[in-house]
Design a protein around this motif. Structure first.
Motif, PDB file in Angstrom:
ATOM      1  N   TYR A  55     -40.543   1.561  10.967  1.00  0.00           N
ATOM      2  CA  TYR A  55     -39.585   2.728  10.782  1.00  0.00           C
ATOM      3  C   TYR A  55     -38.454   2.341   9.765  1.00  0.00           C
ATOM      4  O   TYR A  55     -38.007   1.139   9.749  1.00  0.00           O
ATOM      5  CB  TYR A  55     -38.936   2.908  12.086  1.00  0.00           C
ATOM      6  CG  TYR A  55     -39.726   3.621  13.262  1.00  0.00           C
ATOM      7  CD1 TYR A  55     -39.951   4.872  12.991  1.00  0.00           C
ATOM      8  CD2 TYR A  55     -40.361   3.151  14.118  1.00  0.00           C
ATOM      9  CE1 TYR A  55     -40.752   5.690  13.801  1.00  0.00           C
ATOM     10  CE2 TYR A  55     -41.238   3.457  15.056  1.00  0.00           C
ATOM     11  CZ  TYR A  55     -41.315   5.050  14.809  1.00  0.00           C
ATOM     12  OH  TYR A  55     -42.073   5.626  15.829  1.00  0.00           O
ATOM     13  N   ASP A  57     -34.722   3.832   8.090  1.00  0.00           N
ATOM     14  CA  ASP A  57     -33.632   4.666   8.256  1.00  0.00           C
ATOM     15  C   ASP A  57     -33.612   5.755   6.995  1.00  0.00           C
ATOM     16  O   ASP A  57     -33.243   5.175   5.911  1.00  0.00           O
ATOM     17  CB  ASP A  57     -32.206   3.955   8.072  1.00  0.00           C
ATOM     18  CG  ASP A  57     -31.937   3.278   9.622  1.00  0.00           C
ATOM     19  OD1 ASP A  57     -32.561   3.948  10.558  1.00  0.00           O
ATOM     20  OD2 ASP A  57     -31.462   2.233   9.482  1.00  0.00           O
ATOM     21  N   LYS A  62     -34.635   7.352  12.151  1.00  0.00           N
ATOM     22  CA  LYS A  62     -35.898   6.638  11.981  1.00  0.00           C
ATOM     23  C   LYS A  62     -36.995   7.344  11.442  1.00  0.00           C
ATOM     24  O   LYS A  62     -37.591   8.281  12.237  1.00  0.00           O
ATOM     25  CB  LYS A  62     -36.094   5.804  13.311  1.00  0.00           C
ATOM     26  CG  LYS A  62     -35.100   4.896  13.723  1.00  0.00           C
ATOM     27  CD  LYS A  62     -34.708   3.820  12.836  1.00  0.00           C
ATOM     28  CE  LYS A  62     -33.627   2.960  13.615  1.00  0.00           C
ATOM     29  NZ  LYS A  62     -33.013   1.775  12.336  1.00  0.00           N
ATOM     30  N   GLN A  63     -37.852   7.112  10.467  1.00  0.00           N
ATOM     31  CA  GLN A  63     -38.645   7.831   9.818  1.00  0.00           C
ATOM     32  C   GLN A  63     -39.890   6.803   9.451  1.00  0.00           C
ATOM     33  O   GLN A  63     -39.474   5.646   8.907  1.00  0.00           O
ATOM     34  CB  GLN A  63     -38.607   8.576   8.478  1.00  0.00           C
ATOM     35  CG  GLN A  63     -37.546   9.668   8.842  1.00  0.00           C
ATOM     36  CD  GLN A  63     -37.483  10.830   7.896  1.00  0.00           C
ATOM     37  OE1 GLN A  63     -38.448  11.191   7.209  1.00  0.00           O
ATOM     38  NE2 GLN A  63     -36.140  11.388   7.676  1.00  0.00           N
ATOM     39  N   TRP A  64     -41.192   6.998   9.847  1.00  0.00           N
ATOM     40  CA  TRP A  64     -42.147   6.135   9.788  1.00  0.00           C
ATOM     41  C   TRP A  64     -42.907   6.048   8.692  1.00  0.00           C
ATOM     42  O   TRP A  64     -43.257   7.171   7.945  1.00  0.00           O
ATOM     43  CB  TRP A  64     -43.467   6.202  10.818  1.00  0.00           C
ATOM     44  CG  TRP A  64     -44.383   5.160  10.880  1.00  0.00           C
ATOM     45  CD1 TRP A  64     -45.510   5.232  10.376  1.00  0.00           C
ATOM     46  CD2 TRP A  64     -44.357   3.979  11.507  1.00  0.00           C
ATOM     47  NE1 TRP A  64     -46.322   4.234  10.449  1.00  0.00           N
ATOM     48  CE2 TRP A  64     -45.405   3.397  11.181  1.00  0.00           C
ATOM     49  CE3 TRP A  64     -43.552   3.202  12.386  1.00  0.00           C
ATOM     50  CZ2 TRP A  64     -45.839   1.853  11.619  1.00  0.00           C
ATOM     51  CZ3 TRP A  64     -43.630   2.105  12.702  1.00  0.00           C
ATOM     52  CH2 TRP A  64     -44.983   1.633  12.305  1.00  0.00           C
ATOM     53  N   TRP A 107     -46.188   8.774   4.677  1.00  0.00           N
ATOM     54  CA  TRP A 107     -44.907   9.003   5.237  1.00  0.00           C
ATOM     55  C   TRP A 107     -44.807  10.160   6.345  1.00  0.00           C
ATOM     56  O   TRP A 107     -45.542  11.348   5.977  1.00  0.00           O
ATOM     57  CB  TRP A 107     -43.921   9.582   4.049  1.00  0.00           C
ATOM     58  CG  TRP A 107     -42.725  10.276   4.512  1.00  0.00           C
ATOM     59  CD1 TRP A 107     -41.951   9.789   5.809  1.00  0.00           C
ATOM     60  CD2 TRP A 107     -41.952  11.293   3.722  1.00  0.00           C
ATOM     61  NE1 TRP A 107     -40.768  10.435   5.468  1.00  0.00           N
ATOM     62  CE2 TRP A 107     -40.967  11.502   4.503  1.00  0.00           C
ATOM     63  CE3 TRP A 107     -42.215  11.949   2.629  1.00  0.00           C
ATOM     64  CZ2 TRP A 107     -39.846  12.541   4.026  1.00  0.00           C
ATOM     65  CZ3 TRP A 107     -41.370  12.925   2.073  1.00  0.00           C
ATOM     66  CH2 TRP A 107     -40.118  13.405   2.837  1.00  0.00           C
ATOM     67  N   ARG A 114     -45.073   9.981  14.143  1.00  0.00           N
ATOM     68  CA  ARG A 114     -44.470   9.123  14.901  1.00  0.00           C
ATOM     69  C   ARG A 114     -42.848   9.087  14.474  1.00  0.00           C
ATOM     70  O   ARG A 114     -41.969   8.840  15.401  1.00  0.00           O
ATOM     71  CB  ARG A 114     -44.780   7.478  14.246  1.00  0.00           C
ATOM     72  CG  ARG A 114     -45.934   7.008  14.704  1.00  0.00           C
ATOM     73  CD  ARG A 114     -46.486   5.726  14.257  1.00  0.00           C
ATOM     74  NE  ARG A 114     -47.547   4.983  14.950  1.00  0.00           N
ATOM     75  CZ  ARG A 114     -48.125   3.913  14.476  1.00  0.00           C
ATOM     76  NH1 ARG A 114     -47.848   3.296  13.438  1.00  0.00           N
ATOM     77  NH2 ARG A 114     -49.206   3.664  15.229  1.00  0.00           N
ATOM     78  N   THR A 115     -42.587   9.831  13.348  1.00  0.00           N
ATOM     79  CA  THR A 115     -41.241  10.193  13.195  1.00  0.00           C
ATOM     80  C   THR A 115     -40.583  11.182  14.277  1.00  0.00           C
ATOM     81  O   THR A 115     -39.599  11.240  14.793  1.00  0.00           O
ATOM     82  CB  THR A 115     -41.132  10.783  11.860  1.00  0.00           C
ATOM     83  OG1 THR A 115     -41.308   9.920  10.869  1.00  0.00           O
ATOM     84  CG2 THR A 115     -39.574  11.376  11.835  1.00  0.00           C
ATOM     85  N   ALA A 118     -40.317   9.505  17.549  1.00  0.00           N
ATOM     86  CA  ALA A 118     -39.054   8.683  17.671  1.00  0.00           C
ATOM     87  C   ALA A 118     -37.804   9.582  18.264  1.00  0.00           C
ATOM     88  O   ALA A 118     -36.843   9.022  18.575  1.00  0.00           O
ATOM     89  CB  ALA A 118     -38.978   7.979  16.550  1.00  0.00           C
TER      90      ALA A 118
END
Length: 367
Positions: A55, A57, A62-64, A107, A114-115, A118
């Motif tokens: 992850y 920022d 939070k981006q995977w 991304w 996953r982003t 989260a």
């Protein structure tokens, strides 16, 4: 009911529950073993390679991202996925050969995979084209610093081509080249797609001698406008006549999606939830792809532009993309037509797509 019968039923139900538990456990065990084998197949073992997932920022959340490649000195290729919300992590094992030529970055965009997992539905107020364009710019800045690169290559697919072209238009200084595939131009893309779908439905109805379908489709064939009523008719006969859907393609790669390593059942849940969530804000008649046209951004590009388009893509037909391409002014541009290619050529024909990347894109990056 006699006590004995009730007791027998209770024992039977317990036995059935036990069997189901054993079957589920066995299934999970098989999946875990297959994932272990897949991890071995996809492992990066070269001394200068990179294999990371984390992850980061970006845009206040939070981006995977996943980074894979056999040589850190290779060009960085950021793949901007479609959907919207269609994270490519579980369907990209066919890209293993790409990692010999590029450091490939995937991304999970805002609202995807996953982003989405989260942050969840709290992202709703931020699901805009403007915010996601800035996300992409922040991500590229991170990749430049993290991987020690001056610039990178961006490949955008479908929705990702629409988002990607906004990213490179805002910050062309960050990129060696822009590559569009399944390129979305705007409303005209979906109008052409609808027109092709109606024509195909008419052909199916004629083959089936379905007079009712032909009668209902006739006024739409004469004037194939995307209206709520026309969509209802198209949806009705698409199901009845068996019009191939957007999902009708065969992935190519050594690992089937259910067995992708480091991709849990929770990840699958968030993958599906993210698709639905993103579509709510970014797709449809009120979404940015339908309401905006990328030509409005300007037709002058200070970087090379490459379109790799399947000539059998009925979801984002190549006609509007080629018309846009012909108007683009760039220091270098290529329109590559993949014969017989559909909407998902990076996934169902990954080796052919790689060949085009190596032939037309790799030379654009200085050694």
């Amino acid at each position: 009911m006699p006590r004995k019968a009730a007791r027998l039923i209770g024992v039977s139900l317990l036995g059935l529950a036990g069997v189901l538990v054993i079957v589920a456990a066995a299934g999970l065990g098989v999946r875990a073993y297959r994932q272990h084998l897949a991890a071995e197949t996809l492992a990066i073992r070269s001394p200068n390679g990179v294999q990371e997932g984390a992850y980061v920022d970006i845009g206040g959340i939070k981006q995977w991202i996943q980074i894979r490649g056999e040589d850190r000195d290779n060009p960085v290729l950021l793949f901007v996925h479609g959907g919207p919300g269609g994270s490519t992590l579980p369907i990209s094992s066919g890209w293993r050969p790409w990692e010999k030529h590029f450091t490939v970055v995937q991304w999970d965009q805002r609202g995807a995979g996953r982003t989405y997992g989260a942050a969840g539905d709290a992202l709703a107020p931020t699901m805009t084209l403007e915010r996601m364009t800035q996300d992409g710019i922040e991500l590229v800045e991170y990749l430049r610093n993290h991987l020690h690169k001056d610039k990178i290559v961006l490949v955008g697919h479908s929705w990702g081509s629409f988002l990607g072209i906004h990213i490179v238009k805002q910050r062309p200084d960050l990129f060696y080249a822009y590559v569009g595939t399944g390129q979305v131009v705007g409303r005209v893309t979906f109008e052409k797609s609808f027109e092709l779908a109606i024509t195909h439905l008419q052909e199916l109805a004629q083959s089936a001698s379905n007079s009712e379908a032909l009668a209902e489709l006739a006024p739409i064939v004469a004037r194939p406008q995307i209206t709520p009523q026309n969509r209802l008719v198209a949806d009705k006969w698409s199901k009845s006549l068996g019009l191939p859907s957007i999902e009708s393609f065969q992935l190519a790669g050594p690992v089937p999606p259910p067995f992708m390593p480091d991709f849990s059942l929770l990840d699958w849940y968030n993958w599906r939830k993210g698709m639905t969530f993103s579509a709510k804000y970014l797709r449809g008649r009120e979404g940015p792809m339908f309401k905006r046209d990328v030509a409005a951004l300007g037709l002058a590009f200070p970087i090379p532009v490459v379109f790799i388009e399947g000539d059998a893509d009925y979801n984002t037909p190549s006609g509007p993309a080629e018309q846009l391409f012909n108007q683009i002014i760039a220091p270098h541009k290529e329109f590559v037509r993949v014969r017989g290619g559909g909407h998902f050529i990076p996934f169902d024909r990954p080796d052919e797509f790689l060949a085009e990347l190596v032939a037309y894109v790799r030379p654009l990056v200085p050694n």
